[in-house]
Design a protein around this motif. Structure first.
Motif, PDB file in Angstrom:
ATOM      1  N   GLU A 124       7.067  -2.274   6.834  1.00  9.28           N
ATOM      2  CA  GLU A 124       6.753  -0.840   6.755  1.00  9.28           C
ATOM      3  C   GLU A 124       7.955  -0.090   6.196  1.00  9.28           C
ATOM      4  OE1 GLU A 124       5.487   0.591  10.646  1.00  9.28           O
ATOM      5  OE2 GLU A 124       4.576  -1.375  11.054  1.00  9.28           O
ATOM      6  N   THR A 138       3.210   0.479   3.363  1.00 12.50           N
ATOM      7  CA  THR A 138       3.086  -0.719   4.184  1.00 12.50           C
ATOM      8  C   THR A 138       2.988  -1.904   3.239  1.00 12.50           C
ATOM      9  OG1 THR A 138       0.664  -0.744   4.193  1.00 12.50           O
ATOM     10  CG2 THR A 138       1.753   0.559   5.916  1.00 12.50           C
ATOM     11  N   ALA A 139       3.335  -3.072   3.761  1.00 11.03           N
ATOM     12  CA  ALA A 139       3.203  -4.271   2.942  1.00 11.03           C
ATOM     13  C   ALA A 139       2.938  -5.470   3.839  1.00 11.03           C
ATOM     14  CB  ALA A 139       4.478  -4.516   2.125  1.00 11.03           C
ATOM     15  N   THR A 140       2.265  -6.458   3.281  1.00  8.63           N
ATOM     16  CA  THR A 140       2.243  -7.781   3.897  1.00  8.63           C
ATOM     17  C   THR A 140       2.727  -8.754   2.842  1.00  8.63           C
ATOM     18  OG1 THR A 140      -0.066  -8.184   3.245  1.00  8.63           O
ATOM     19  CG2 THR A 140       0.318  -7.272   5.456  1.00  8.63           C
ATOM     20  N   ASN A 194       0.851  -1.196   0.000  1.00 11.53           N
ATOM     21  CA  ASN A 194       0.000   0.000   0.000  1.00 11.53           C
ATOM     22  C   ASN A 194       0.878   1.234   0.000  1.00 11.53           C
ATOM     23  OD1 ASN A 194      -2.426  -1.496   0.144  1.00 11.53           O
ATOM     24  ND2 ASN A 194      -2.151  -1.742   2.341  1.00 11.53           N
ATOM     25  N   PHE A 195       0.602   2.124  -0.927  1.00 13.10           N
ATOM     26  CA  PHE A 195       1.397   3.345  -1.060  1.00 13.10           C
ATOM     27  C   PHE A 195       0.680   4.452  -0.296  1.00 13.10           C
ATOM     28  CE2 PHE A 195       2.203   0.636  -4.726  1.00 13.10           C
ATOM     29  CZ  PHE A 195       3.587   0.552  -4.694  1.00 13.10           C
ATOM     30  N   ALA A 196       1.244   4.795   0.862  1.00  9.49           N
ATOM     31  CA  ALA A 196       0.550   5.692   1.786  1.00  9.49           C
ATOM     32  C   ALA A 196       0.883   7.153   1.529  1.00  9.49           C
ATOM     33  CB  ALA A 196       0.894   5.318   3.228  1.00  9.49           C
ATOM     34  N   VAL A 250      -1.958   3.855  10.327  1.00  9.32           N
ATOM     35  CA  VAL A 250      -0.534   4.207  10.308  1.00  9.32           C
ATOM     36  C   VAL A 250      -0.251   5.472   9.512  1.00  9.32           C
ATOM     37  CG1 VAL A 250       0.324   1.872  10.733  1.00  9.32           C
ATOM     38  CG2 VAL A 250      -0.042   2.634   8.372  1.00  9.32           C
ATOM     39  N   ARG A 251      -1.188   5.884   8.671  1.00  5.05           N
ATOM     40  CA  ARG A 251      -1.011   7.146   7.941  1.00  5.05           C
ATOM     41  C   ARG A 251      -2.382   7.691   7.557  1.00  5.05           C
ATOM     42  NH1 ARG A 251       3.962   9.866   5.640  1.00  5.05           N
ATOM     43  NH2 ARG A 251       3.032  11.753   4.799  1.00  5.05           N
ATOM     44  N   ASN A 286      -4.344 -11.673   5.221  1.00  7.18           N
ATOM     45  CA  ASN A 286      -3.524 -12.884   5.147  1.00  7.18           C
ATOM     46  C   ASN A 286      -3.901 -13.802   6.303  1.00  7.18           C
ATOM     47  OD1 ASN A 286      -2.037 -11.982   2.900  1.00  7.18           O
ATOM     48  ND2 ASN A 286      -0.721 -10.769   4.230  1.00  7.18           N
ATOM     49  N   THR A 299      -4.100  -5.344   5.757  1.00  6.80           N
ATOM     50  CA  THR A 299      -3.916  -3.923   5.509  1.00  6.80           C
ATOM     51  C   THR A 299      -5.170  -3.429   4.811  1.00  6.80           C
ATOM     52  OG1 THR A 299      -2.832  -4.276   3.371  1.00  6.80           O
ATOM     53  CG2 THR A 299      -1.396  -4.046   5.296  1.00  6.80           C
ATOM     54  N   ASN A 306      -4.009  10.777   5.460  1.00  5.30           N
ATOM     55  CA  ASN A 306      -3.814  11.918   4.571  1.00  5.30           C
ATOM     56  C   ASN A 306      -5.119  12.704   4.506  1.00  5.30           C
ATOM     57  OD1 ASN A 306      -1.125  11.077   3.867  1.00  5.30           O
ATOM     58  ND2 ASN A 306      -2.038   9.481   2.588  1.00  5.30           N
ATOM     59  N   TRP A 329       4.530 -11.899   6.925  1.00  9.85           N
ATOM     60  CA  TRP A 329       5.308 -10.698   7.182  1.00  9.85           C
ATOM     61  C   TRP A 329       4.438  -9.453   7.183  1.00  9.85           C
ATOM     62  CZ3 TRP A 329      10.695 -10.708   7.774  1.00  9.85           C
ATOM     63  CH2 TRP A 329      11.324 -11.937   7.518  1.00  9.85           C
ATOM     64  N   ILE A 330       4.797  -8.520   8.070  1.00 11.19           N
ATOM     65  CA  ILE A 330       4.320  -7.139   7.969  1.00 11.19           C
ATOM     66  C   ILE A 330       5.570  -6.279   7.773  1.00 11.19           C
ATOM     67  CG2 ILE A 330       3.237  -5.186   9.169  1.00 11.19           C
ATOM     68  CD1 ILE A 330       1.489  -7.167  10.667  1.00 11.19           C
ATOM     69  N   ARG A 341       8.943  -7.501   9.747  1.00 10.71           N
ATOM     70  CA  ARG A 341       8.694  -8.353  10.909  1.00 10.71           C
ATOM     71  C   ARG A 341       8.022  -9.643  10.485  1.00 10.71           C
ATOM     72  NH1 ARG A 341       4.582  -6.487  14.447  1.00 10.71           N
ATOM     73  NH2 ARG A 341       3.850  -5.069  12.824  1.00 10.71           N
ATOM     74  N   VAL A 387       5.147   6.967   8.069  1.00  8.92           N
ATOM     75  CA  VAL A 387       5.055   5.752   7.246  1.00  8.92           C
ATOM     76  C   VAL A 387       4.700   6.156   5.819  1.00  8.92           C
ATOM     77  CG1 VAL A 387       3.720   3.647   6.850  1.00  8.92           C
ATOM     78  CG2 VAL A 387       4.391   4.260   9.178  1.00  8.92           C
ATOM     79  N   HIS A 434      -4.466   4.767   5.820  1.00  2.82           N
ATOM     80  CA  HIS A 434      -3.851   3.445   5.677  1.00  2.82           C
ATOM     81  C   HIS A 434      -3.815   2.727   7.012  1.00  2.82           C
ATOM     82  CE1 HIS A 434      -2.347   3.726   1.488  1.00  2.82           C
ATOM     83  NE2 HIS A 434      -2.590   4.996   1.722  1.00  2.82           N
TER      84      HIS A 434
END
Lengths: 240, 240
Positions: free
Chosen positions: A62, A72-74, A33-35, B50-51, B33, B74, B53, A59-60, A48, A69, B58
């Protein structure tokens, strides 16, 4: 577009898990996700592993900049085994070989386009924004890194995001657009990637629905011999 | 299947952001997930914006049980505006109206099936596992909550996961399969949901590629009058 090439950020997020000492297996699913636009300057990736099972790992991840931030990604990683396999998606037929399609002259902007050898069979980025609305937004192209390098999970992630926002192809109109969420499923494992090497892959993409400031598009990356390497989906923000 | 209905967990993860006091706008993208089977007992949802705007927000969301993290998600929320809109995906043609399709008798297992009125036009769950491999795995069905209730983002999330693993329809074979990653893009906003109300929606799904223990499938949910409410994609683990 809103910021720098999101494919780079997506690949960096994945790579931060790939390089983690606790990593298990290879990526099978990644969502980014592009925040906020990534600014020039320091960027820190925090990966993590939140759950490790016998053959899968979750995984999470950031990406942080001084502003907060920015992405974010999973990711899901897995140890894969050989099983029954089958293909239902259909590779485009009657596509000429890469050598038979002229390389699209690289544009000056955005700069990342210069790092790809792209050969459009259909649906190139419009040369002029003549505002002639098209009936669809499909693209089909041969694609290869410049300079050549063997495919890996990072480059597949980048290539998942080379399908520029479909709205440019659909509307032939200058507007603001940027990916907000990108999901990639990796069908290729490292053995298959090694088979494909540094040759061209075939990319196809199309939009599904544009509504109230957002649209979604879906894409596939194919090996020349008809293996589906990646399917990829994204939601894109746009302004009229 | 590996655990309880993942749609419920996905909807709970989304709902924990929906109910958060700092929530901005409505969901446009959700990725869940499934890290481990959800066990009977306590489950805690941790939703972090976490963000935030001007018009997007997000989220990272985790579901915890005593065993550890069982799911991650997410989400992207947004305040939407009216814009130019267009549809490229194609709703199946010549589908009989819901009243003209008999309701599929509910199966005893899994239990969640009893909470849907499902009317299959094509590709039902196989009655018998005769191991006759099919050439495709497409399904098309009318779908409604039982008891009836107005559509909302939680129910759309659940419905994104009613498309049982395509491998059962493709192979007619008993095997272990479970969603590992589910992504849903919401084209519907609350105004459109209110228009659809508690009527049937049309669901379609198909697989793309099965390879080495994982496959992906893609689905759509349509309003009866041809609006694409949701597109949804998932990666599924399977055992031979």
């Amino acid at each position: 577009m809103v910021g720098p090439f999101g494919g780079v950020t997506a690949a960096q997020l994945l790579q931060s898990a790939m390089q983690h000492p606790d990593r298990l297996g290879e990526p099978v699913a990644l969502t980014v996700n592009f925040a906020a636009p990534v600014a020039d300057g320091e960027i820190r990736f925090l990966a993590r592993p939140v759950r490790t099972n016998r053959s899968t790992q979750h995984w999470i991840i950031e990406a942080h900049q001084p502003s907060g931030v920015v992405s974010t990604a999973t990711a899901v990683f897995a140890v894969r085994r050989e099983t029954w396999s089958a293909l239902e998606a259909v590779m485009p037929a009657d596509v000429p070989a890469p050598d038979a399609v002229p390389r699209t002259p690289p544009r000056e902007v955005p700069a990342w386009l210069r790092h790809y050898d792209m050969r459009f069979v259909d649906g190139p980025f419009p040369d002029v924004f003549d505002e002639q609305e098209q009936t669809h937004s499909r693209s089909c192209l041969w694609l290869r890194d410049l300079p050549e390098r063997p495919l890996d999970f990072a480059s597949l992630t980048l290539m998942s995001n080379v399908f520029v926002p479909r709205i440019f192809i659909r509307r032939h109109r200058r507007s603001l657009a940027g990916t907000v969420s990108l999901t990639t499923y990796f069908h290729a494992d490292s053995a298959l990637l090694a088979q494909v090497g540094s040759g061209h892959v075939l990319g196809v993409a199309k939009a599904l629905n544009y509504r109230h400031g957002y649209f979604d598009q879906t894409g596939e990356l194919w090996s020349p011999d008809g293996q589906l390497l990646v399917s990829t989906h994204q939601l894109v923000y746009f302004k009229d």
